[in-house]
Design a protein around this motif. Structure first.
Motif: not given
Length: 418
Positions: A283, A193, A236
């Motif tokens: 993430r 990420n 996300t």
């Protein structure tokens, strides 16, 4: 064979016994009696386990088994046994084998290999020939042979027109088309990420933008074409928002999230452990919060283990060289149950995915087919190598504290316990 489940707490909102502790009597695969107490007879197979809970059978919509071609990673026989002992009565198997599952014969091979097991196998066939993203595969023929959806596993379709045609064509037979949420032009050679951690660690980053652009494109195409689109393993908060807006418009779009994206952040990369190299990448903690909110609000439809066994030769390497993927069947429930209440996610692994993929769910009630997962939601433990049943050992959850464990399943007239 008659099986008696003793003192089982039933978790099934479609059952009249939801949240009740009952004895459940099963004969020849059919639930014939549910009562407060059922007397044990000599020929009964009795299951009496600590804090036994049962629900409708769990369904994992993204599982890779390797066979054919990558049996060193996993094979169908062992994979289905792992799934059963991990609580899954059904799995949808990805097309990322060698050869790729991109024709009717390959689909029929998978189905034939899975005959006779407690856990049902449903093939997800490749969307394009050899999953190369150039020419569309024979979707209708594969559906007629038993494929339940079409996806190039973890490979985005770069050609906009190809995705448009696939969405249009699949409507002729109510086919479900997947689109992996990644724009390779933006992602480039990234392996983690893009953010503070990738910068500190000197790892090439994959911006969240790569996911958002691809999802936005696919939603525009879906609005133009109609049809059914599934976006697998989003990662996300922004992705949740994009899909939420599309659903408000009435588009037939569904999405899934992996267990590891709900529970692990890119903080795990500090030790450069390749078990944490997954696609999409792990993430931020803020994204985890957004994804969990997406589960609770109903925007995210499915939770999957995204079980992807990788052999040691391709995984125990430098982080940049290792293949993406983590196994997840064995740890899925314990990890999920550590961040959500059972009531928050049970539909995401039972009724919702079954409805999306057109698979019948069997409620826990008398005269219903017995397709049941057995589990204990209050068992705390540290996930260790001894808990791994898969041939490959590439787990992102090794040494993690988990809460809850599957005992096994009763399905297809078979009791499978860990």
């Amino acid at each position: 064979m008659t099986t008696l489940l003793k003192s089982a707490t039933i978790i099934d909102s479609s059952s009249p016994y939801h949240h009740h502790q009952k004895d459940i009597l099963i004969t020849n695969g059919i639930i014939i009696k549910i009562e407060n107490s059922i007397e044990i007879e000599n020929d009964y197979q009795v299951v009496a386990l600590d804090n036994l809970h049962v629900s409708c059978g769990w369904f994992d919509t993204s599982v890779s088994f390797g066979e054919p071609g990558f049996e060193e990673r996993e094979n169908i026989k062992n994979g289905l046994n792992v799934a059963a002992k991990s609580g899954f009565t059904a799995v949808a198997v990805n097309a990322n084998s060698n050869p790729v599952i991109d024709n009717k014969s390959a689909v029929e091979f998978l189905i034939h290999k899975a005959n006779g097991f407690a856990t049902n196998l449903y093939p997800i066939a490749a969307l394009t020939q050899n999953s190369k993203g150039i020419d569309m595969a024979e979707l209708y023929d594969m559906q007629q042979s038993g494929a339940i959806a079409f996806a190039d596993y973890n490979k985005p379709i770069a050609n906009d027109n190809l995705m448009k045609i696939a969405l249009l064509y699949a409507q002729n037979f109510d086919g479900l088309v997947f689109s992996f949420p990644k724009n390779n032009s933006i992602a480039g050679e990234g392996i983690a990420n893009e953010g503070i951690n990738s910068t500190k660690l000197g790892l090439k980053g994959i911006p969240a933008l790569a996911e958002h652009i691809q999802i936005a494109r696919d939603l525009y195409l879906l609005e133009y074409t109609g049809g059914k689109l599934h976006i697998p393993t989003i990662s996300t908060t922004k992705s949740v928002e994009l899909i939420k807006e599309a659903k408000k418009k009435g588009l037939q779009v569904t999405c899934s999230v992996s267990v590891h994206h709900l529970t692990l952040s890119d903080d795990e990369l500090q030790g450069f452990d390749s078990n944490y190299k997954v696609n999409p990448p792990l993430r931020t903690k803020a994204d985890i919060k957004g994804l969990l909110k997406g589960i609770k609000s109903g925007v995210i439809d499915i939770i999957t283990s995204d079980h992807n066994p990788i052999d040691i030769e391709h995984k125990k390497l430098e982080f940049s060289e290792a293949k993406d993927g983590t196994i997840g069947l064995e740890s899925a429930f314990g990890a999920l149950n550590s961040v959500l209440e059972v009531e928050d996610f049970i539909a995401n692994i039972t009724s919702k995915p079954k409805a999306i993929f057109g698979i019948k769910e069997h409620s826990i009630k008398e005269n219903s087919k017995a397709e049941i997962t057995l589990f204990n939601p209050e068992l705390n433990y540290t996930f260790a190598k001894k808990d791994i049943l898969s041939i490959s050992k590439n787990s992102a959850f090794l040494d993690k504290k988990l809460n809850g464990k599957a005992y096994g399943i009763y399905a297809n007239n078979q009791l499978i316990l860990k």
